[in-house]
Scaffold this active site. Structure first.
Site, PDB file in Angstrom:
ATOM      1  N   GLU A   1      53.176  -1.014  12.119  1.00 41.96           N
ATOM      2  CA  GLU A   1      53.144  -2.357  11.546  1.00 41.96           C
ATOM      3  C   GLU A   1      51.722  -2.794  11.181  1.00 41.96           C
ATOM      4  OE1 GLU A   1      57.133  -4.236  13.503  1.00 41.96           O
ATOM      5  OE2 GLU A   1      55.324  -4.388  14.704  1.00 41.96           O
TER       6      GLU A   1
ATOM      7  N   CYS B   1      49.898 -10.942  18.346  1.00 43.50           N
ATOM      8  CA  CYS B   1      49.208  -9.920  19.153  1.00 43.50           C
ATOM      9  C   CYS B   1      50.154  -9.333  20.185  1.00 43.50           C
ATOM     10  CB  CYS B   1      48.076 -10.539  19.966  1.00 43.50           C
ATOM     11  SG  CYS B   1      46.744 -11.144  19.010  1.00 43.50           S
TER      12      CYS B   1
ATOM     13  N   ASN C   1      51.872 -13.094  24.443  1.00 37.98           N
ATOM     14  CA  ASN C   1      53.089 -13.131  23.630  1.00 37.98           C
ATOM     15  C   ASN C   1      54.141 -12.292  24.329  1.00 37.98           C
ATOM     16  OD1 ASN C   1      52.131 -14.759  21.411  1.00 37.98           O
ATOM     17  ND2 ASN C   1      50.786 -13.033  20.977  1.00 37.98           N
TER      18      ASN C   1
ATOM     19  N   CYS D   1      49.001  -0.370  28.545  1.00 41.34           N
ATOM     20  CA  CYS D   1      48.816  -1.673  29.192  1.00 41.34           C
ATOM     21  C   CYS D   1      50.185  -2.336  29.345  1.00 41.34           C
ATOM     22  CB  CYS D   1      47.897  -2.568  28.361  1.00 41.34           C
ATOM     23  SG  CYS D   1      46.334  -1.772  27.940  1.00 41.34           S
TER      24      CYS D   1
ATOM     25  N   CYS E   1      51.682  -5.100  26.854  1.00 40.04           N
ATOM     26  CA  CYS E   1      51.615  -4.839  25.416  1.00 40.04           C
ATOM     27  C   CYS E   1      52.859  -4.082  24.955  1.00 40.04           C
ATOM     28  CB  CYS E   1      50.350  -4.026  25.127  1.00 40.04           C
ATOM     29  SG  CYS E   1      50.281  -3.373  23.454  1.00 40.04           S
TER      30      CYS E   1
ATOM     31  N   HIS F   1      40.487  -8.521  29.884  1.00 37.08           N
ATOM     32  CA  HIS F   1      41.721  -8.978  30.534  1.00 37.08           C
ATOM     33  C   HIS F   1      41.665  -9.175  32.049  1.00 37.08           C
ATOM     34  CE1 HIS F   1      43.388  -8.319  26.649  1.00 37.08           C
ATOM     35  NE2 HIS F   1      43.436  -7.014  26.746  1.00 37.08           N
TER      36      HIS F   1
ATOM     37  N   GLU G   1      45.212   2.588  20.035  1.00 40.32           N
ATOM     38  CA  GLU G   1      43.833   2.459  20.508  1.00 40.32           C
ATOM     39  C   GLU G   1      42.942   3.179  19.491  1.00 40.32           C
ATOM     40  OE1 GLU G   1      41.732   0.967  22.772  1.00 40.32           O
ATOM     41  OE2 GLU G   1      40.375   2.144  21.558  1.00 40.32           O
TER      42      GLU G   1
ATOM     43  N   SER H   1      38.733  -3.176  17.816  1.00 42.42           N
ATOM     44  CA  SER H   1      39.093  -3.676  19.149  1.00 42.42           C
ATOM     45  C   SER H   1      39.453  -2.487  20.022  1.00 42.42           C
ATOM     46  CB  SER H   1      40.298  -4.613  19.025  1.00 42.42           C
ATOM     47  OG  SER H   1      40.725  -5.030  20.302  1.00 42.42           O
TER      48      SER H   1
ATOM     49  N   CYS I   1      50.878   4.026  21.727  1.00 40.73           N
ATOM     50  CA  CYS I   1      49.549   4.021  22.345  1.00 40.73           C
ATOM     51  C   CYS I   1      49.676   4.663  23.710  1.00 40.73           C
ATOM     52  CB  CYS I   1      49.023   2.601  22.491  1.00 40.73           C
ATOM     53  SG  CYS I   1      47.361   2.540  23.204  1.00 40.73           S
TER      54      CYS I   1
ATOM     55  N   CYS J   1      45.418  -7.067   9.997  1.00 45.00           N
ATOM     56  CA  CYS J   1      45.442  -6.413  11.311  1.00 45.00           C
ATOM     57  C   CYS J   1      46.105  -5.048  11.128  1.00 45.00           C
ATOM     58  CB  CYS J   1      46.223  -7.299  12.271  1.00 45.00           C
ATOM     59  SG  CYS J   1      46.373  -6.622  13.923  1.00 45.00           S
TER      60      CYS J   1
ATOM     61  N   SER K   1      38.785  -5.359  24.994  1.00 46.08           N
ATOM     62  CA  SER K   1      39.904  -5.979  25.712  1.00 46.08           C
ATOM     63  C   SER K   1      39.645  -5.905  27.205  1.00 46.08           C
ATOM     64  CB  SER K   1      41.196  -5.234  25.357  1.00 46.08           C
ATOM     65  OG  SER K   1      41.480  -5.451  23.987  1.00 46.08           O
TER      66      SER K   1
END
Ligand code: SAH
Ligand code: SF4
Length: 388
Positions: A90, A347, A304, A114, A117, A222, A167, A198, A110, A103, A220
Site C-alpha cells: 500500500e 499509520c 491506530n 512490532c 503494527c 516508542h 523496514e 523512518s 516486515c 507514504c 521509531s
C-alpha cells in the site's frame, strides 16, 4: 525487456554505455521518465530516432499494477499495488495545504514484528525491488497530476516519507537508488529535508545512509527504556537505545536538519504514563546516566487500532499530559493528526496482502499466543519498569 524505471542516473548511464550510447543520454531519459511520466520511448522527441527504435525494442518503463484506489473523506488516497506472488503493498497520499506527502512501502510485510503494527503482525514475505519502490512514487505523481489537473511542471508530491509497509533499512540496497531518483534534479527533484526515512533502528544501516544519502531521519522509539522497547520494537534486543541514539548523533553531522524526529506511538497503559514521559525527557536531554542525549523533535502518534493487536489508543487527555511533560522540559513535541483512517490508511494500518514466509501467523495461531500482554498486566509491568 529491461525495465528502466529502477535505474538512477548513474545506473542508467552505465546501461546507455553498455548498449553503445553516450552516458549523457541518461539525463534525457531520466527527465522523460521521472519528470514527465513518459513511458512511450517513441515520443521522447529529443532522442535520435535510432536510439528511440532501440529503446522500443529492448526497454520498458513498468510500474507495479494497481489493484485498487481508495479515496478517504479527508482526501487521503490509498493505492494497493500488486507485487506478484500473492503479495500487495500500500501507498498513501496525504494532501495538506501547501504540500502533498506520499507514504511509500519498502517491503511486503516486515520482519521486525512490532506488536502494535498491522504490517508487523502479518509477517514478512520479501523486499520490494527498486522498481517497486520508485514505481509507487511514479504512479502516484502522474495519476495525481491528472486528477488534480496540474499545469506542466507542477508537482503533486512535495514530500516522501518511507513510512509505509516494511523496514526500509532492512532493504537498503534497493532503497538507495530509489532515494537517489527522488533527490535527482532531473528526477523528482525533492530536497533532502523533504524525503524522510523512518526506521525502527537498524544501527549499521543508519551509518550507511549518513554516508551514502543523508535524507531526513525519523526513528521509531516508542519506549523510554530498553526493557519496554525490547517488547515493542523487538530489534531493540540487537541494537539497544544507547547504540541507537549514538548512531542518531553521528547521523546529525550530515543530516539535512539539525534534529532527528523520534516517533512515539502512544499505547494506553503501556508507554503513556507521566513517569514514562519524564523518563523519555531525561533520555533525550542527556539526564539519564551514561546517555548524552539527542537533538530531537518528538512526534507522538495516536495508536491506530487493528483487531488482532489487543492494544488501545490512549485517551486524548493522557496524550496531552505526555506532550506537556516533554514541552515543559523544552523538548519540541507534536501530536500527529490521524489521516485516512476511514480507509485504513493511517499509520500502522497498512496491511496490503502478504504471503508470510516467516510463519509468524501460523505459529501464533498454533500457540494461541498474544504478542503483547493485555493492557492491564502491561500497565503493571510498565510502571514497575518506570519505577525501577
Ligand atoms: N518500519 C519503519 C517505517 C514504517 S512504520 C518504522 O517502524 O519506523 C511508520 C511509523 O508508523 C512508525 O513510527 C511506526 O511505529 C508507526 N506505527 C506502526 N503501527 C502503528 C499503529 N498501529 N498506530 C500508529 N502508528 C503506528
Ligand atoms: Fe516493521 Fe515499522 Fe511495523 Fe515495526 S512499525 S513492524 S519496523 S513496519
Amino acid at each position: 525487456m529491461v525495465n528502466l524505471l529502477p535505474f538512477d542516473r548513474a545506473g542508467l548511464g552505465d546501461w546507455c554505455e553498455a548498449i553503445g550510447e553516450k552516458r549523457f543520454r541518461a539525463t534525457q531519459l531520466t527527465r522523460w521518465i521521472h519528470q514527465r511520466g513518459e513511458r512511450d520511448f517513441a515520443r521522447m522527441s529529443d532522442l535520435a530516432s535510432g536510439l528511440r527504435e532501440k529503446l522500443v525494442a529492448e526497454a520498458t518503463v513498468a510500474t507495479p499494477p494497481v489493484v485498487s484506489t481508495q479515496v478517504a473523506a479527508d482526501g487521503t488516497i490509498k493505492w494497493l499495488f500488486d507485487v506478484g506472488g500473492g503479495n500487495a503493498v500500500e501507498t498513501v497520499f496525504i494532501p495538506e495545504s501547501g504540500r502533498g506527502t506520499l507514504c511509500i512501502s519498502s517491503q511486503a510485510g516486515c520482519a521486525v514484528g512490532c506488536p502494535f503494527c498491522a504490517t508487523g503482525a502479518q509477517g514478512f514475505s520479501r523486499n520490494l525491488e527498486t522498481a517497486e519502490i520508485v514505481g509507487q512514487l511514479h504512479h502516484a505523481e502522474f495519476e495525481l497530476r491528472a486528477r488534480l489537473g496540474l499545469a506542466d511542471g507542477e508537482r503533486a508530491v512535495s514530500n516522501v516519507v518511507m513510512m509505509g509497509m516494511g523496514e526500509p533499512l532492512q532493504n537498503y540496497a534497493n532503497l538507495l537508488p530509489a532515494l537517489r531518483l527522488m533527490l535527482d534534479d532531473h528526477g523528482y527533484g525533492l530536497s533532502r529535508r523533504r524525503v524522510t526515512v523512518s526506521t525502527s533502528g537498524v544501527v549499521p544501516m543508519i551509518e550507511r545512509l549518513r554516508d551514502d544519502c543523508p535524507v531526513a531521519l525519523a526513528v521509531s522509539l516508542h519506549a523510554p527504556d530498553d526493557a519496554l522497547r525490547n517488547e515493542l520494537v523487538p530489534i531493540n534486543r540487537k541494537y539497544p537505545i544507547a547504540e541507537l541514539l549514538a548512531a542518531c548523533r553521528s547521523y546529525l553531522a550530515r543530516a539535512p536538519r539539525d534534529f532527528i524526529t523520534l516517533e512515539y506511538c502512544i499505547l494506553d497503559g503501556v508507554n503513556d504514563s507521566p513517569a514514562q514521559a519524564e523518563r523519555l525527557l531525561d533520555l533525550v536531554r542527556g539526564r539519564t546516566p551514561g546517555e548524552p542525549g539527542i537533538a530531537c523533535k518528538v512526534n507522538l502518534i495516536p495508536f491506530n487500532p487493528f483487531p488482532e493487536s489487543g492494544l488501545r489508543r490512549s485517551p486524548q487527555a493522557r496524550v496531552d499530559a505526555f506532550a506537556a511533560v516533554l514541552r515543559q522540559g523544552d523538548v519540541l513535541a507534536t501530536v500527529r493528526r490521524t489521516r485516512g483512517d476511514d480507509i485504513a490508511a493511517a499509520c500502522g494500518q497498512l496491511a496490503g496482502e502478504v504471503q508470510d514466509r516467516t510463519g509468524i501467523d501460523l505459529r501464533r495461531a498454533r500457540q494461541g499466543e498474544r504478542r503483547v500482554a493485555p493492557p492491564a498486566s502491561r500497565r503493571h509491568a510498565a510502571s514497575a519498569v518506570a519505577g525501577a
